[in-house]
Design an enzyme around this catalytic site. Structure first.
Site, PDB file in Angstrom:
ATOM      1  N   ARG A   1       3.192  15.685 -15.103  1.00  0.00           N
ATOM      2  CA  ARG A   1       2.765  15.999 -13.721  1.00  0.00           C
ATOM      3  C   ARG A   1       1.259  15.795 -13.589  1.00  0.00           C
ATOM      4  NH1 ARG A   1       1.506  20.805 -12.536  1.00  0.00           N
ATOM      5  NH2 ARG A   1       3.211  21.923 -13.559  1.00  0.00           N
TER       6      ARG A   1
ATOM      7  N   TYR B   1       3.726   4.518  12.526  1.00  0.00           N
ATOM      8  CA  TYR B   1       5.054   4.692  11.940  1.00  0.00           C
ATOM      9  C   TYR B   1       5.603   6.070  12.350  1.00  0.00           C
ATOM     10  CZ  TYR B   1       8.366   6.297   8.507  1.00  0.00           C
ATOM     11  OH  TYR B   1       9.453   6.873   7.920  1.00  0.00           O
TER      12      TYR B   1
ATOM     13  N   ASP C   1      -3.943   3.383   6.961  1.00  0.00           N
ATOM     14  CA  ASP C   1      -2.628   3.083   6.392  1.00  0.00           C
ATOM     15  C   ASP C   1      -2.499   1.557   6.353  1.00  0.00           C
ATOM     16  OD1 ASP C   1       0.054   2.471   6.032  1.00  0.00           O
ATOM     17  OD2 ASP C   1       0.767   4.221   7.139  1.00  0.00           O
TER      18      ASP C   1
ATOM     19  N   LYS D   1       7.064  -0.695   0.097  1.00  0.00           N
ATOM     20  CA  LYS D   1       7.162  -1.936   0.869  1.00  0.00           C
ATOM     21  C   LYS D   1       6.687  -3.141   0.049  1.00  0.00           C
ATOM     22  CE  LYS D   1       8.369   0.777   4.342  1.00  0.00           C
ATOM     23  NZ  LYS D   1       7.801   2.072   4.104  1.00  0.00           N
TER      24      LYS D   1
END
Ligand SMILES: Cc1ncc(COP(=O)(O)O)c(C=O)c1O
Ligand SMILES: N[C@@H](CCSC[C@H](N)C(=O)O)C(=O)O
Length: 433
Positions: A78, A130, A204, A229
């Site tokens: 982590r 988005y 973004d 993406k």
């Protein structure tokens, strides 16, 4: 490694990054970028002990320490993992950044950034974003006491009126998803920083990837994107990427990732690394296909939104910031039922959300990716219900155009005459008969 470096690595500093030295000026060339981007995507040095060509997947949760007081570079996945670190260093180089962090999805990246906000802070965001971004901003405003101003960011002057000493974040997307509007990153960053030097400008960059646009070089403080993406390119993983030049800011973001546990898994880090290496060739083919398809639709008479087309109203602005147009375009038919029929008649184009993948996708944003934005808001923001979004892949372009042509005919979206095929102007009241 010094005690401070080790503490930093293992996430022992607080979120305010106290005790850290001031951020150094970016090194030249940044992060050792020596070659053209297409080469840098493929070229890696990771110093694996066995010189493995592909960085191994360190599929482990925990790491044995050399002493009871710790002392190893990694202690727990982590907090850090060699496969993830390798990917992050590679991406930092590609993104012209001093630090890159990878998390479990694009939305996790935005969530990590949003935790820099405090009650009473203000956010300025675009009005075409988005759907998931819009949803998280709405949640922050209803549950986090954050004031969110959604404005048309295509005109930097609109932003001026909203920046004040409470502005903490200016959140931009360009090209926007799904209306493909272009936002002037340098002008907005300059203006926001002039009025409030503490305001953070975050971009973004999902719609283009770092291959085509580097927001940090254009004045942004933070760039982030959905690695789901273009970066991965095969729709076989979810990932989010955040990059910054300010190391103190990077440390704050790292704190949240370690504290909340959203760091990218070793296997997904490895998969993403594999995907990044082919980004150059994939993007080249995807863009070439997208340009031909956009031209085909425009020549047929549809109103097409794609920054590769000269007809895009912000063509010059886009090309002043970006090295390519990407492979997402949208167009309207003027009739929701006809749009639905086109989407359903396509065979080669999968009806799917997402984009940036090797195979081509077709969707209606208002029903799918942007369904979380309520109908009233969609109308206010001119998000047309009949909008079709195409996300172009690497298939043979003739096959893609043939399939689209067949779908347009089957759906009754075009009139065929000896002169060829013309889009029916439903918005102007024209009908097929
Ligand atoms: C522009 C944009 N940003 C962020 C995201 C969020 O990414 P993810 O799906 O990986 O959470 C998406 C899509 O989901 C997107 O289209
Ligand atoms: N059901 C999902 C929809 C994800 S949309 C993914 C992508 N950003 C796109 O634009 O297609 C959700 O509610 O988030």
């Amino acid at each position: 490694m010094s005690a401070e470096e080790l503490g930093k690595k293992l996430g022992k500093l607080d979120i305010d990054g106290n005790n850290l030295p001031p951020s150094p000026a970016p090194s030249t060339p940044r992060n050792g970028k020596r070659y053209a981007l297409a080469t840098e995507l493929v070229y890696t040095e990771h110093g694996d002990q066995y010189n493995a060509s592909s960085m191994p997947i360190y599929q482990t949760a925990t790491f044995k320490q050399t002493s009871g007081a710790g002392g190893s570079e990694y202690d727990y996945t982590r907090s850090g993992n060699p496969t993830r670190s390798h990917l992050e260093k590679h991406l930092a180089k590609i993104m012209s950044a001093n630090r890159c962090l990878t998390v479990s999805s694009g939305m996790a990246a935005m969530d990590v950034i949003s935790r820099l906000l405090r009650p009473g802070d203000e956010v300025i965001a675009g009005d075409d974003l988005y759907g998931g971004t819009n949803r998280l901003l709405k949640y922050l405003s209803t549950h986090g006491d954050i004031v969110v101003h959604h404005i048309d960011t295509t005109n930097p002057e609109n932003v001026r009126g909203y920046v004040n000493d409470k502005t903490k974040l200016v959140l931009l997307e360009t090209p926007t998803n799904p209306l493909i509007k272009i936002v002037d990153i340098p002008s907005i960053a300059r203006l926001a920083h002039e009025i409030n030097p503490n305001a953070l400008v975050a971009v973004d960059n999902t719609m283009l990837s770092p291959l085509l646009q580097n927001p940090l070089d254009l004045g942004a403080d933070i760039t982030y994107e959905s690695g789901t993406k273009y970066l991965s390119g095969h729709h076989d993983l979810m990932a989010g990427v955040i990059a910054v030049n300010n190391l103190q800011l990077g440390e704050k973001l790292y704190f949240t990732i370690n504290a909340s546990g959203c760091g990218l898994s070793p296997f997904d880090s490895w998969l993403l690394m594999r995907g990044v290496k082919t980004l150059g060739v994939r993007m080249e083919k995807q863009q070439a296909n997208a340009m031909r398809i956009a031209t085909f639709l425009e020549d047929t008479g549809f109103r097409v939104r794609y920054p590769g087309l000269r007809s895009h109203p912000q063509y010059d602005l886009h090309w002043s910031m970006a090295r390519g147009a990407g492979a997402v375009l949208s167009f309207e038919t003027g009739n929701v039922d006809v749009s639905e029929k086109i989407v359903e008649a396509a065979r080669l184009w999968a009806i799917s959300v997402s984009f940036g993948c090797v195979n081509s996708l077709i969707s209606m944003p208002t029903r799918m990716s942007h369904a979380s934005i309520d109908a009233k808001t969609r109308k206010e923001r001119n998000l047309a219900e009949d909008l079709i979004r195409l996300c172009v892949g690497i298939e043979d372009c003739e096959d893609l155009i043939d399939d689209l042509r067949t779908a347009l005919v089957k759906a009754g979206a075009v009139r065929i005459s000896p002169d060829g095929m013309r889009a029916i102007d439903f918005a102007a009241g024209e009908t097929l008969l």
